[in-house]
Design an enzyme around this catalytic site. Structure first.
Site, PDB file in Angstrom:
ATOM      1  N   LYS A   1       1.289  -0.600   0.438  1.00 25.00           N
ATOM      2  CA  LYS A   1      -0.051   0.136   0.164  1.00 25.00           C
ATOM      3  C   LYS A   1       0.516   1.329  -0.132  1.00 25.00           C
ATOM      4  CE  LYS A   1      -1.916   3.326   1.994  1.00 25.00           C
ATOM      5  NZ  LYS A   1      -2.511   4.036   1.119  1.00 25.00           N
TER       6      LYS A   1
ATOM      7  N   SER B   1       5.180   8.731   9.123  1.00 27.15           N
ATOM      8  CA  SER B   1       5.349   9.527   9.996  1.00 27.15           C
ATOM      9  C   SER B   1       4.588   8.966  11.549  1.00 27.15           C
ATOM     10  CB  SER B   1       3.917  11.101   9.683  1.00 27.15           C
ATOM     11  OG  SER B   1       2.689  10.000   9.726  1.00 27.15           O
TER      12      SER B   1
ATOM     13  N   GLU C   1       9.637   2.500  10.780  1.00 30.36           N
ATOM     14  CA  GLU C   1      10.442   2.740  10.409  1.00 30.36           C
ATOM     15  C   GLU C   1      10.106   4.931  10.324  1.00 30.36           C
ATOM     16  OE1 GLU C   1      13.473   2.902   9.546  1.00 30.36           O
ATOM     17  OE2 GLU C   1      14.198   0.642   9.432  1.00 30.36           O
TER      18      GLU C   1
HETATM   19  P1  NAP Z   1       2.672   9.511   5.916  1.00 33.38           P
HETATM   20  O1  NAP Z   1       1.769  10.460   5.612  1.00 33.38           O
HETATM   21  O2  NAP Z   1       3.057   8.757   7.548  1.00 33.38           O
HETATM   22  O3  NAP Z   1       2.346   8.338   4.901  1.00 33.38           O
HETATM   23  C1  NAP Z   1       3.052   7.072   4.975  1.00 33.38           C
HETATM   24  C2  NAP Z   1       2.644   6.619   4.501  1.00 33.38           C
HETATM   25  O4  NAP Z   1       1.546   5.914   5.397  1.00 33.38           O
HETATM   26  C3  NAP Z   1       1.185   6.137   3.034  1.00 33.38           C
HETATM   27  O5  NAP Z   1       1.064   5.244   2.501  1.00 33.38           O
HETATM   28  C4  NAP Z   1       0.367   6.575   3.758  1.00 33.38           C
HETATM   29  O6  NAP Z   1      -1.301   6.548   3.690  1.00 33.38           O
HETATM   30  C5  NAP Z   1      -0.476   6.232   5.013  1.00 33.38           C
HETATM   31  N1  NAP Z   1      -0.765   6.789   5.888  1.00 33.38           N
HETATM   32  C6  NAP Z   1      -1.341   7.522   6.501  1.00 33.38           C
HETATM   33  N2  NAP Z   1      -1.893   7.532   7.554  1.00 33.38           N
HETATM   34  C7  NAP Z   1      -1.981   6.479   8.186  1.00 33.38           C
HETATM   35  C8  NAP Z   1      -2.960   5.834   9.055  1.00 33.38           C
HETATM   36  N3  NAP Z   1      -3.250   6.412   9.766  1.00 33.38           N
HETATM   37  N4  NAP Z   1      -3.253   3.903   8.984  1.00 33.38           N
HETATM   38  C9  NAP Z   1      -1.774   3.914   8.218  1.00 33.38           C
HETATM   39  N5  NAP Z   1      -2.165   3.932   6.928  1.00 33.38           N
HETATM   40  C10 NAP Z   1      -1.375   5.448   6.770  1.00 33.38           C
HETATM   41  O7  NAP Z   1       4.072  10.036   5.896  1.00 33.38           O
HETATM   42  P2  NAP Z   1       5.038  11.295   4.716  1.00 33.38           P
HETATM   43  O8  NAP Z   1       4.492  12.111   4.754  1.00 33.38           O
HETATM   44  O9  NAP Z   1       4.453  10.163   2.939  1.00 33.38           O
HETATM   45  O10 NAP Z   1       6.195  10.957   4.513  1.00 33.38           O
HETATM   46  C11 NAP Z   1       7.244  11.626   5.290  1.00 33.38           C
HETATM   47  C12 NAP Z   1       6.965  11.304   6.780  1.00 33.38           C
HETATM   48  O11 NAP Z   1       7.907   9.376   6.343  1.00 33.38           O
HETATM   49  C13 NAP Z   1       8.429  11.200   7.415  1.00 33.38           C
HETATM   50  O12 NAP Z   1       8.201  11.642   8.688  1.00 33.38           O
HETATM   51  C14 NAP Z   1       9.878  10.856   7.198  1.00 33.38           C
HETATM   52  O13 NAP Z   1      10.688  11.042   7.868  1.00 33.38           O
HETATM   53  C15 NAP Z   1       9.364   9.326   7.036  1.00 33.38           C
HETATM   54  N6  NAP Z   1      10.216   8.310   6.872  1.00 33.38           N
HETATM   55  C16 NAP Z   1      10.970   7.492   7.332  1.00 33.38           C
HETATM   56  C17 NAP Z   1      12.063   6.871   7.019  1.00 33.38           C
HETATM   57  C18 NAP Z   1      12.675   5.677   7.958  1.00 33.38           C
HETATM   58  O14 NAP Z   1      13.148   5.121   7.099  1.00 33.38           O
HETATM   59  N7  NAP Z   1      12.716   6.395   9.385  1.00 33.38           N
HETATM   60  C19 NAP Z   1      12.063   6.795   5.574  1.00 33.38           C
HETATM   61  C20 NAP Z   1      11.603   7.440   4.919  1.00 33.38           C
HETATM   62  C21 NAP Z   1      10.561   8.647   5.114  1.00 33.38           C
HETATM   63  P3  NAP Z   1      -1.662   8.410   1.469  1.00 33.38           P
HETATM   64  O15 NAP Z   1      -0.820   8.522   0.730  1.00 33.38           O
HETATM   65  O16 NAP Z   1      -2.509   7.395   1.421  1.00 33.38           O
HETATM   66  O17 NAP Z   1      -1.945   8.995   2.753  1.00 33.38           O
END
Ligand code: NAP
Length: 471
Positions: free
Chosen positions: A157, A210, A231
């Site tokens: 997903k 996130s 992560e």
């Molecule tokens: P995000 O909003 O959390 O989205 C990541 C994934 O999670 C997307 O597929 C999103 O789907 C899904 N998602 C969002 N809310 C969810 C929920 N409540 N339940 C289940 N799935 C959910 O994060 P982002 O804005 O795309 O990415 C940025 C964040 O990722 C930053 O905080 C960054 O630091 C972190 N990150 C961490 C790593 C690591 O390895 N530690 C690597 C890269 C990024 P939708 O798009 O459909 O909302």
């Protein structure tokens, strides 16, 4: 959030996608589950052949794939191409090493009263991968390559703004030869994650994204007692001590902050500079950040493209504007560009106080916060003063200082005289609110394995393992 390709450089919606229906989701899970029963019995040699073929396809198609990634999330073409090639490397690494990484581990049989004892690693089954857009291919591949090589099957997903990249990955893996159903992309909103994860046919989940998304997936997985790897975000420190090679530190600091248009979990976000070199560092750093070329990500001369989403830029702007209103000082950048698309310039901020949200929150854009530290103790204290613990960077030629950073920085990884980068050969992950579990290397491939203890008694002695003879 619509499932759509929206060009961040123009704001134009290029293509929209219809989410999978509950029936389609059910069919996909059923296909994955049925496939696992056979796939888990394939040999490492067979899987390695498919992984190498996938790597070859990725390399052959790197230009078109990079263009698609740039269109969907705005990273520069140069960076996108490098990411595709890194994915090929990831598949090859696990093709070459999975068998040895998952080989039976012998134990001291005599110590446990056995004729033979060992640990065997076996795949768990269907793993759900919830992935972010920022490294749209690599994030998913660093799950997919080890999971497939271990004998698991995957359902992806992906983030809603990178549907074409998500579909491409499943397609290229299938063309590499992995059997039908081994790796599927489901175009679904985040609300579909909970029912998928609760499905008894799904064994485990991994989420990169996130903190709120991680919390939500971990809560459901906890309720279902299913293993997860998380992560999450980071606000990595980049510490510079007086003995450091200052020019190298500054140019690496620039790259570490603006890589991927500033949207990397392991981007250096907080620059903690020893007071003896603070002024010299800030002067050079501001000069180089201000000189970066911001613009069309398809232009090979561009250093920094747009942010991936309009909301992402609004979040960055809010943190910067609040800090400035509370007394922080902008040294360069700090105002969105007056042009279509979601551009935000490289920005350097000083005079940040701890009560400002920018001090403790992750800034997901090309904004560098700079802090002055009186000595190494204060540098480490500032570095450890957020809830994150993903990566960390420290620059010093003094070996005793290097050891202090290695020992005392609270992070999943510490890079000395360099910048944090993910490599297939090194474990990757965080502590504190940056998540748990590890990806990559041997640790990554074992996350979704059953670590099975095998104890075989001696038929001659009838030893039952209690240390005494069976009656
Ligand atoms: P995000 O909003 O959390 O989205 C990541 C994934 O999670 C997307 O597929 C999103 O789907 C899904 N998602 C969002 N809310 C969810 C929920 N409540 N339940 C289940 N799935 C959910 O994060 P982002 O804005 O795309 O990415 C940025 C964040 O990722 C930053 O905080 C960054 O630091 C972190 N990150 C961490 C790593 C690591 O390895 N530690 C690597 C890269 C990024 P939708 O798009 O459909 O909302």
């Amino acid at each position: 959030m619509p499932i759509a390709t929206i060009n961040p450089a123009t704001g134009e919606t290029v293509r929209t996608f219809t989410p999978a229906t509950p029936e389609e989701i059910d069919t996909a899970i059923g296909r994955a589950h049925a496939r696992f029963a056979e796939y888990r019995r394939t040999t490492f040699a067979e899987r390695a052949k498919w992984a190498r073929a996938t790597a070859e396809l990725l390399e052959a198609e790197a230009d078109q794939t990079a263009a698609m990634m740039t269109l969907e999330m705005g990273k520069t073409l140069v960076a996108a191409r490098a990411e595709v090639l890194k994915c090929a490397k990831g598949f090859r690494y696990y093709a070459d090493n999975a068998e040895q990484l998952l080989a039976d581990e012998p134990a001291d049989a005599a110590a446990v009263g056995a004729a033979k004892a060992y640990t065997r690693y076996q795949p768990l089954g269907v793993v759900l991968a919830v992935m972010p857009w920022n490294f749209p291919l690599w994030q998913a591949v660093r799950f997919a390559a080890p999971a497939l090589m271990a004998g698991n099957v995957g359902i992806l997903k992906h983030a809603s703004n990178v549907p074409q990249t998500a579909l491409y990955l499943a397609d290229v893996i299938a063309r590499g030869g992995f059997p039908d159903g081994c790796f599927q992309t489901l175009l679904v909103p985040s609300s579909a994650v909970e029912p998928i994860l609760r499905d008894p046919r799904v064994a485990a989940a991994t989420l990169t994204g996130s903190e709120p998304a991680g919390r939500s997936v971990a809560a459901v997985a906890g309720d279902e007692i299913k293993p997860t790897v998380l992560e999450l975000g980071g606000s990595d420190p980049f510490i510079v001590m007086p003995s450091a090679d200052l020019d190298a530190a500054v140019s690496t600091a620039v790259t570490a902050r603006v890589q991927n248009n500033g949207q990397s979990c392991i981007a250096a976000k907080r620059f903690i500079i020893h007071t003896d070199v603070y002024d010299a560092f800030v002067e050079k750093f501001v000069e180089q950040m201000a000189a970066l070329r911001v613009g069309d990500p398809t232009d090979p001369d561009t250093d920094v493209g747009p942010l991936a989403t309009e909301q992402g830029r609004a979040d960055v702007e809010k943190l910067v504007d609040e800090a400035v209103a509370a007394g922080a000082v902008i040294r360069c950048g700090g105002k969105r560009l007056d042009r279509p698309g979601w551009f935000y310039p490289p920005t350097v901020i000083t005079n940040i106080r701890r009560d400002m949200p920018i001090f403790c929150e992750e800034v997901f854009g090309p904004v560098a916060s700079v802090y002055r530290a009186a000595d190494i103790d204060e540098a480490i204290e500032i570095a450890n003063s957020t809830t994150f613990g993903l990566g960390s960077n420290a620059w010093t030629r003094e070996e005793s200082e290097q050891q202090r950073f290695i020992d005392d920085i609270e992070a999943g990884q510490v890079f000395i005289n360099g910048m944090v980068v993910s490599y297939p050969e090194l474990p990757f992950g965080g502590i504190k609110r940056s998540g748990y579990g590890r990806e990559l290397a041997g640790h990554g491939i074992r996350e979704f394995c059953n670590t099975k203890t095998v104890w075989i008694g001696s038929p001659e002695t009838g030893d039952c393992g209690s240390g005494e003879k069976a009656e």
